[in-house]
Design a protein around this motif. Structure first.
Motif, PDB file in Angstrom:
ATOM      1  N   ASP A  18       1.289  -1.406  -0.277  1.00 23.80           N
ATOM      2  CA  ASP A  18       0.245   0.144   0.143  1.00 23.80           C
ATOM      3  C   ASP A  18       0.958   1.527  -0.011  1.00 23.80           C
ATOM      4  N   ARG A  19       0.462   2.340  -0.511  1.00 27.60           N
ATOM      5  CA  ARG A  19       1.041   3.135  -0.500  1.00 27.60           C
ATOM      6  C   ARG A  19       0.275   4.611   0.897  1.00 27.60           C
ATOM      7  N   ASP A  20       1.118   5.412   1.312  1.00 26.86           N
ATOM      8  CA  ASP A  20       1.211   5.964   1.878  1.00 26.86           C
ATOM      9  C   ASP A  20       0.073   7.418   1.631  1.00 26.86           C
ATOM     10  N   PRO A  21      -1.288   7.507   2.889  1.00 28.74           N
ATOM     11  CA  PRO A  21      -1.536   8.634   1.518  1.00 28.74           C
ATOM     12  C   PRO A  21      -1.695   9.749   2.854  1.00 28.74           C
ATOM     13  N   THR A  22      -0.800   9.349   4.407  1.00 29.62           N
ATOM     14  CA  THR A  22      -0.704  10.411   4.421  1.00 29.62           C
ATOM     15  C   THR A  22       0.897  10.536   4.597  1.00 29.62           C
ATOM     16  N   GLY A  23       1.231  10.217   3.750  1.00 27.13           N
ATOM     17  CA  GLY A  23       2.872  10.724   3.738  1.00 27.13           C
ATOM     18  C   GLY A  23       3.106  11.410   2.112  1.00 27.13           C
ATOM     19  N   MET A  24       4.499  10.366   2.211  1.00 24.93           N
ATOM     20  CA  MET A  24       5.375  10.984   0.672  1.00 24.93           C
ATOM     21  C   MET A  24       5.545   9.646  -0.470  1.00 24.93           C
ATOM     22  N   GLY A  25       4.108   8.418  -0.341  1.00 24.24           N
ATOM     23  CA  GLY A  25       3.411   7.483  -0.950  1.00 24.24           C
ATOM     24  C   GLY A  25       4.286   6.693  -0.798  1.00 24.24           C
ATOM     25  N   TRP A  26       5.311   6.192   0.527  1.00 22.98           N
ATOM     26  CA  TRP A  26       5.969   5.509   0.481  1.00 22.98           C
ATOM     27  C   TRP A  26       4.852   3.798   1.063  1.00 22.98           C
ATOM     28  N   THR A  27       5.612   2.959   0.666  1.00 24.29           N
ATOM     29  CA  THR A  27       4.711   1.204   1.004  1.00 24.29           C
ATOM     30  C   THR A  27       5.622   1.132   2.201  1.00 24.29           C
TER      31      THR A  27
END
Length: 463
Positions: free
Chosen positions: A139-148
């Motif tokens: 999953d890509r982090d929806p609250t940050g920088m798009g990291w997994t």
């Protein structure tokens, strides 16, 4: 577990929530403090009691800066048993119509990313295997920088248990920050984990930015891994740093200050809310705290007298340990005195104008134990050279400070009498007030005022 701090209602919080183990009613406090305490203690039984009360709300629609959502608090405290319970309660509550992941994202967090960031493999697997799944490793982090989540785990620990952490190609630049990974992992990392990270080129001495909640120090610049390991009293981590320090002397490591002038010794006395399994074993907590202090002071003994950029000594920092219980503070003070601090160190004032004794005589730093117990370490400092007349920059002595504050417990003749061994009953502060002046302005202190009058106390009327 007992929650004695919440046995008495405060304004706007008069409705009881549930009963403590001794049968006393428990009341919520400003900023959801009772709920926060339950979560910090990882107390699942109390959490369910709190949730079942008609006078409490576990989940709010929004949160301000003074009160966090319970999921964030649980993650920040590593209270993973409570986190599982919170998830189960939310999902089974028919009034919570918003999907859990939508709710948590709106609160500014992703459960799977934060759990990977903590390197908590069991919790990660629990989330993934939940029905329905509460996240995946891609999953890509929806609250940050798009990291997994994989990248967060890689940053936190390099490896999380047996999970193989292969980051995507476009994430490779972020992994170049691996020299800061050690600082992120070391709060709870084992000797072997720290050693492995150092072997993988994590630098023992690389300064970094520290940002964390519920740890006593929320932000720090130029922070070394030893600062962070000392904050968490991670003896295994500290020993690994020492054993792999290279050509840098331990004396240098112990005397390295962050941008606020705080040494690792200061960080070690910053009232971390301990989240290990043995957190209710007071002897174990005190042992790790005092062992951390001994390592740092043995490395550089004169750091006992070092002040940070705000003028605070390690004794000012230790004053906050009363939040963990009077016995923790008492043992800490005695161990610090064994290091033979100068009299100047015991009596310097910080940027708030308070000495260490003055800071200890604040109700907000002294919620744990009886007032008699709280006075123990204060009297110890006074007996070892702390000046009872120099509590703050308003000329108040220990008796002034005690009488001016609002305490939930009575000021007994025994307490007042012991302080009168160090000060004159009619000493005045810069405003011309005596201790009795402060007492007569508090109707619930009639007995204490009467006792002072029997000891020939005067009221100047300067109140």
């Amino acid at each position: 577990m007992a929650y004695t701090k919440f046995h008495h209602p405060q304004p706007d919080f008069e409705k009881p929530i549930f009963c403590d183990i001794d049968g006393s009613s428990l009341y919520e406090a400003p900023y959801g403090s009772l709920l926060t305490s339950i979560i910090q203690r990882n107390d699942v039984t109390a959490l369910y009691s709190y949730n079942n009360s008609p006078n409490s709300r576990l989940f709010l629609q929004s949160y301000d800066s003074e009160r966090q959502d319970p999921f964030s608090v649980a993650l920040g405290c590593r209270s993973f048993d409570v986190l599982r319970a919170l998830i189960s309660i939310y999902i089974s509550d028919p009034s919570m119509t918003e999907p859990l992941q939508t709710y948590t994202n709106r609160c500014g967090l992703s459960l799977i990313h934060r759990t990977c960031s903590a390197g908590e493999q069991d919790m990660v697997e629990w989330l993934i295997n939940h029905e329905p799944p509460l996240g995946s490793l891609h999953d890509r982090d929806p609250t940050g920088m798009g990291w997994t989540p994989l990248l967060y785990a890689a940053e936190a620990l390099g490896i999380a248990g047996d999970l193989i952490l292969d980051a995507d190609v476009e994430e490779a630049p972020a992994i170049a920050r691996k020299k800061a990974i050690l600082g992120q992992a070391i709060p709870y990392a084992s000797y072997g984990m720290v050693s492995r990270l150092i072997t993988k080129e994590s630098d023992v001495h690389t300064p970094q930015t520290w940002s964390s909640q519920n740890t006593g120090i929320e932000l720090g610049q130029n922070v070394t891994p030893l600062h962070i390991a000392s904050l968490f009293w991670n003896l295994d981590g500290i020993q690994a740093l020492i054993d792999h320090r290279g050509d840098v002397g331990l004396e240098f490591m112990a005397s390295k200050a962050d941008d606020d002038g705080r040494l690792p010794l200061h960080w070690a006395f910053t009232c971390i809310r301990d989240n290990r399994e043995e957190k209710d074993n007071l002897d174990e907590i005190i042992s790790r705290m005092t062992s951390t202090m001994r390592i740092l002071l043995d490395a550089k003994p004169d750091t006992i007298n070092t002040r940070d950029h705000h003028g605070s000594t390690v004794f000012h920092y230790a004053a906050r340990l009363n939040l963990m219980g009077h016995e923790v503070l008492s043992r800490a003070i005695q161990k610090l005195l064994d290091a033979l601090p100068s009299l100047d160190t015991l009596n310097v004032r910080n940027h708030r104008g308070a000495t260490a004794v003055g800071d200890m005589l604040q109700p907000f730093t002294s919620p744990a134990g009886t007032l008699e117990q709280i006075m123990g370490p204060i009297l110890t400092l006074l007996a070892n050279g702390a000046d009872a007349h120099l509590c703050d920059n308003k000329g108040r002595n220990v008796l002034h400070r005690l009488c001016m504050s609002t305490w939930k417990q009575p000021l007994t003749a025994g307490i007042l009498g012991r302080l009168l061994e160090f000060v004159d009953i009619n000493d005045t502060d810069v405003d011309g007030r005596t201790a009795l002046d402060y007492l007569v302005s508090k109707p619930n202190r009639i007995d204490a005022a009467h006792y002072l009058r029997t000891r020939a106390a005067d009221a100047t009327g300067s109140y």
